[in-house]
Design a protein around this motif. Structure first.
Motif, PDB file in Angstrom:
ATOM      1  N   ILE A 132       0.847  -1.198   0.000  1.00 22.97           N
ATOM      2  CA  ILE A 132       0.000   0.000   0.000  1.00 22.97           C
ATOM      3  C   ILE A 132       0.880   1.244   0.000  1.00 22.97           C
ATOM      4  N   GLY A 133       0.620   2.122  -0.946  1.00 17.31           N
ATOM      5  CA  GLY A 133       1.450   3.318  -1.020  1.00 17.31           C
ATOM      6  C   GLY A 133       0.831   4.335  -1.959  1.00 17.31           C
ATOM      7  N   THR A 134       1.406   5.433  -2.123  1.00 16.02           N
ATOM      8  CA  THR A 134       2.710   5.790  -1.578  1.00 16.02           C
ATOM      9  C   THR A 134       2.527   6.467  -0.219  1.00 16.02           C
ATOM     10  N   ALA A 139      12.091  10.000  -3.447  1.00 10.00           N
ATOM     11  CA  ALA A 139      12.838  10.272  -4.670  1.00 10.00           C
ATOM     12  C   ALA A 139      13.061   8.988  -5.463  1.00 10.00           C
ATOM     13  N   THR A 140      12.767   7.839  -4.844  1.00  4.88           N
ATOM     14  CA  THR A 140      13.097   6.560  -5.474  1.00  4.88           C
ATOM     15  C   THR A 140      12.197   6.247  -6.661  1.00  4.88           C
ATOM     16  N   LYS A 141      10.922   6.552  -6.531  1.00  5.34           N
ATOM     17  CA  LYS A 141       9.991   6.239  -7.616  1.00  5.34           C
ATOM     18  C   LYS A 141       9.366   7.538  -8.091  1.00  5.34           C
ATOM     19  N   LYS A 142       9.687   7.889  -9.334  1.00  2.00           N
ATOM     20  CA  LYS A 142       9.266   9.213  -9.822  1.00  2.00           C
ATOM     21  C   LYS A 142       7.780   9.239 -10.174  1.00  2.00           C
ATOM     22  N   ASN A 143       7.257   8.115 -10.633  1.00  2.00           N
ATOM     23  CA  ASN A 143       5.885   8.141 -11.142  1.00  2.00           C
ATOM     24  C   ASN A 143       4.870   7.581 -10.143  1.00  2.00           C
ATOM     25  N   THR A 144       5.106   7.827  -8.873  1.00  2.24           N
ATOM     26  CA  THR A 144       4.108   7.358  -7.909  1.00  2.24           C
ATOM     27  C   THR A 144       2.807   8.108  -8.172  1.00  2.24           C
ATOM     28  N   LYS A 145       1.703   7.383  -8.087  1.00  2.00           N
ATOM     29  CA  LYS A 145       0.428   7.989  -8.484  1.00  2.00           C
ATOM     30  C   LYS A 145      -0.116   8.891  -7.397  1.00  2.00           C
ATOM     31  N   ILE A 176       4.568   1.291   1.701  1.00  3.33           N
ATOM     32  CA  ILE A 176       5.808   1.644   1.003  1.00  3.33           C
ATOM     33  C   ILE A 176       5.836   3.123   0.660  1.00  3.33           C
ATOM     34  N   GLY A 177       7.053   3.662   0.628  1.00  4.11           N
ATOM     35  CA  GLY A 177       7.248   5.044   0.174  1.00  4.11           C
ATOM     36  C   GLY A 177       7.849   5.912   1.254  1.00  4.11           C
ATOM     37  N   GLY A 178       9.131   6.222   1.103  1.00  3.60           N
ATOM     38  CA  GLY A 178       9.770   7.197   1.983  1.00  3.60           C
ATOM     39  C   GLY A 178       9.959   6.731   3.421  1.00  3.60           C
ATOM     40  N   ILE A 179       9.942   5.428   3.642  1.00  4.34           N
ATOM     41  CA  ILE A 179      10.112   4.949   5.025  1.00  4.34           C
ATOM     42  C   ILE A 179      11.606   4.812   5.314  1.00  4.34           C
ATOM     43  N   VAL A 207       6.819  -3.211   6.552  1.00  2.00           N
ATOM     44  CA  VAL A 207       7.154  -2.021   5.777  1.00  2.00           C
ATOM     45  C   VAL A 207       8.075  -2.440   4.631  1.00  2.00           C
ATOM     46  N   ALA A 208       7.857  -1.813   3.470  1.00  3.32           N
ATOM     47  CA  ALA A 208       8.702  -2.096   2.310  1.00  3.32           C
ATOM     48  C   ALA A 208       9.613  -0.894   2.084  1.00  3.32           C
ATOM     49  N   ILE A 209      10.878  -1.180   1.883  1.00  2.78           N
ATOM     50  CA  ILE A 209      11.887  -0.116   1.878  1.00  2.78           C
ATOM     51  C   ILE A 209      12.849  -0.319   0.718  1.00  2.78           C
ATOM     52  N   VAL A 210      13.166   0.774   0.027  1.00  8.03           N
ATOM     53  CA  VAL A 210      14.208   0.726  -0.997  1.00  8.03           C
ATOM     54  C   VAL A 210      15.450   1.461  -0.497  1.00  8.03           C
ATOM     55  N   SER A 211      15.419   2.802  -0.587  1.00  8.25           N
ATOM     56  CA  SER A 211      16.662   3.560  -0.454  1.00  8.25           C
ATOM     57  C   SER A 211      17.260   3.523   0.956  1.00  8.25           C
ATOM     58  N   ALA A 212      16.424   3.455   1.985  1.00  9.37           N
ATOM     59  CA  ALA A 212      16.981   3.467   3.351  1.00  9.37           C
ATOM     60  C   ALA A 212      17.833   2.222   3.602  1.00  9.37           C
TER      61      ALA A 212
HETATM   62  N1  3NM Z   1       6.677   1.708  -5.037  1.00 10.07           N
HETATM   63  P1  3NM Z   1      11.914   4.312  -0.825  1.00 10.07           P
HETATM   64  S1  3NM Z   1       6.959   3.848  -3.742  1.00 10.07           S
HETATM   65  C1  3NM Z   1       8.977   0.934  -5.474  1.00 10.07           C
HETATM   66  O1  3NM Z   1       4.007   3.723  -3.932  1.00 10.07           O
HETATM   67  C2  3NM Z   1       8.020   1.869  -4.895  1.00 10.07           C
HETATM   68  O2  3NM Z   1       3.920   1.892  -5.011  1.00 10.07           O
HETATM   69  C3  3NM Z   1       5.991   2.688  -4.470  1.00 10.07           C
HETATM   70  O3  3NM Z   1      11.299   3.732  -2.184  1.00 10.07           O
HETATM   71  C4  3NM Z   1       4.528   2.775  -4.479  1.00 10.07           C
HETATM   72  O4  3NM Z   1      11.790   3.256   0.201  1.00 10.07           O
HETATM   73  C5  3NM Z   1       8.346   3.006  -4.183  1.00 10.07           C
HETATM   74  O5  3NM Z   1      13.352   4.580  -1.213  1.00 10.07           O
HETATM   75  C6  3NM Z   1       9.707   3.473  -3.836  1.00 10.07           C
HETATM   76  O6  3NM Z   1      11.185   5.567  -0.540  1.00 10.07           O
HETATM   77  C7  3NM Z   1       9.966   3.425  -2.362  1.00 10.07           C
END
Ligand code: 3NM
Ligand code: MG
Length: 534
Positions: A132-134, A139-145, A176-179, A207-212
């Motif tokens: 569930i997001g964003t 900054a990781t995903k530019k096209n978040t809706k 997910i998103g900015g965590i 929680v789902a995390i990319v950049s952190a």
């Molecule tokens: N999906 P970070 S936000 C891969 O909202 C992805 O569906 C998203 O990256 C969604 O943890 C996202 O670096 C990137 O903020 C999350």
């Protein structure tokens, strides 16, 4: 058989230069596994299919060594070729029903959802979990809706929690998103534990995390740190219904204040102000007078560099426009990622629909260490935080108008918001009320002239960002030290024989801020005896 999955710390990979850099993805993921991630999703939007399959095979091998499932983003064909545990499908990817037909019942299928409607569709199609997001701007995903904030996530969890039927009850969820390490406590607090009997959303599973994780200098350590964060750390550890303070706590505060003022002097923290045109000059002068280093920059694109310097940020909504809000969001993301404190000054928050929307937008963008405002503004913050309030009269102008609340009601409100947001909330007024959700103080210092000059409230925000940055160990004490330094200087300035009114007050106030700080540094006066703190 479908594997049982622990979703608590869900790593999503990224192979871009901005996040992975020139490191090897498989090595980075191995460090994350050693640090304790519980699921890995291989998400790679740029490489060719051959590379995807060979990388996924290597990832699958190390994931298996740690008994962690590997999920492939988007590419059902790659998941099949590798024989890994499942796929994750966005709204624009293959539908869940088709993927299920191809992969069979034993594979995990996850879906990205941003709304109740999307959640409903994914549940009915038989998704195993929802991403569930964003949650926050990233900054990781530019096209978040849609940036939906904590409240948007809660609405979906609430829907799932109240849906009858096995599928909604058993489906797993991650957000997910900015965590990152600086806001995870808030996420846990707001999403992991139902807050009362009357509102019982489904509890989130992870929680789902990319950049952190992927962009961290030491991936294993960053992962282990994220794992160790919940439950919340002091000063947010107490979860009693009533905010109380002991005499011991008051002694600690009194001893801390001069040390904090000295810390601002010695560290000269950056006070980055994204503030309205009306107060920039005054705010910069106040920052210099207290010993901070002001920078007045409304350009979101330079916030990431400024955040790395390690000071505090003030977001002042005074002249908010769609442009300024986009800049604010970039800066919030940057400071949250760097861990520096952010003060939100939601000027005029209840006055117009645009300002209400702006406040919701900002509060969905990230975490604020302190939110300050007058009574009407804090009522607006309460609404944006998801409290249901009886509709009070429309705010007129940005001045606060007549008080609607008693002191006890103010204390109750600020402590409840602070507990919900895991931060410090300050309601300014003739008596200021401040709380971290555990301890609540009222402060009866200051002078009426402060209310007669433009932007004094904004310059208090500037002061608080500097104080919290110089003393991150205890946000509440840092904020109280800032308020007292500010308000006792105002009292001393107003008492000067040469001060005849609000005009002559301003330069005298700046002088007093400066001289009193030097007095504290040189241990010359104990002016705290004039402080009226309860
Ligand atoms: N999906 P970070 S936000 C891969 O909202 C992805 O569906 C998203 O990256 C969604 O943890 C996202 O670096 C990137 O903020 C999350
Ligand atoms: Mg996708």
């Amino acid at each position: 058989m479908k594997p049982q999955v622990d979703y608590s710390l869900y790593l999503v990979t990224d192979s871009t230069a901005a996040i992975l850099g020139d490191r090897n993805l498989v090595e980075v993921v191995e460090q994350a596994l050693l640090g304790g991630v519980t699921v890995v999703q291989y998400r790679d939007k740029s490489n060719d299919t051959g590379v995807l399959i060979s990388t996924a095979k290597q990832l699958h091998k190390i994931c298996q060594q740690h008994s962690v499932p590997l999920i492939i983003n988007d590419r059902v064909d790659v998941a099949l070729a590798v024989g890994c545990e499942g796929v994750h499908l966005g709204q624009d990817d293959m539908g869940i029903t088709n993927a299920r037909q191809i992969l069979g019942d034993d594979k995990i299928i996850g879906a990205t959802v941003s709304s109740i409607d999307e959640a409903k569709v994914a549940v009915e199609a038989g998704a195993d979990y929802l991403g569930i997001g964003t949650l926050y701007a990233t900054a990781t995903k530019k096209n978040t809706k849609d940036i939906i904030g904590i409240n948007g996530i809660r609405k979906i969890l609430y829907y799932l929690g109240h849906q009858a039927g096995e599928a909604s009850q058993s489906i797993k969820t991650v957000c997910i998103g900015g965590i990152n390490a600086s806001n995870l406590k808030l996420v846990h607090h707001r999403l992991y534990a139902p807050s009362s009997n009357s509102e019982r959303p489904k509890t989130i599973d992870g929680v789902a995390i990319v950049s952190a994780i992927i962009a961290a200098k030491d991936v294993r350590e960053a992962t282990a740190n994220l794992k160790s964060l919940p439950p919340a750390l002091p000063p947010f550890e107490v979860d009693t219904a009533d905010a109380v303070k002991s005499s011991e706590e008051e002694k600690l505060l009194a001893a801390a204040i001069p040390r904090i003022i000295r810390a601002v002097h010695e560290k000269g923290p950056l006070s980055h102000n994204m503030t309205n045109l009306v107060v920039q000059n005054f705010a910069a002068s106040v920052a210099l007078a207290i010993g901070a280093s002001p920078i007045m920059s409304n350009n979101g694109d330079e916030a990431a560099d400024l955040a790395k310097i390690g000071g505090g940020l003030v977001i002042n909504m005074g002249t908010a426009t769609p442009d300024s809000l986009a800049n604010h969001r970039k800066a919030i993301t940057a400071y949250n990622a760097a861990g520096g404190p952010i003060v939100l000054d939601p000027v005029g928050a209840g006055a117009t629909t645009a300002r209400r929307d702006a406040l919701s937008f900002l509060m969905a963008s990230g975490y604020f260490d302190l939110i300050k405002g007058n009574e009407r503004e804090i009522l607006g913050v309460a609404r944006a935080s998801g409290f249901i309030l009886e509709d009070s009269s429309q705010q007129r102008g940005v001045d606060s108008g007549a008080s609607l609340l008693t002191l006890a009601e103010k204390a109750y409100l600020v402590s409840r918001i602070a507990r919900r947001e895991r931060n410090v909330v300050l309601m300014t007024g003739a008596v200021d009320v401040i709380s971290d959700g555990t301890t609540t103080y009222s402060i009866s210092n200051g002078h009426a002239y402060l209310g007669m000059v433009t932007g004094s409230g904004c310059t208090l925000g500037t002061t608080l960002a500097a104080f919290m940055s110089a003393h991150p160990q205890h946000k509440l004490h840092a904020a109280i030290a800032g308020i007292l330094h500010f308000e006792l200087a105002a009292e001393a300035a107003a008492a000067r024989p040469d001060v005849k009114g609000p005009g002559t007050f301003v330069p005298a106030f700046i002088d007093e801020l400066y001289h009193r700080r030097i007095d504290v540094v040189e241990s010359r006066v104990d002016w705290l005896d004039r402080a009226a703190v309860k």
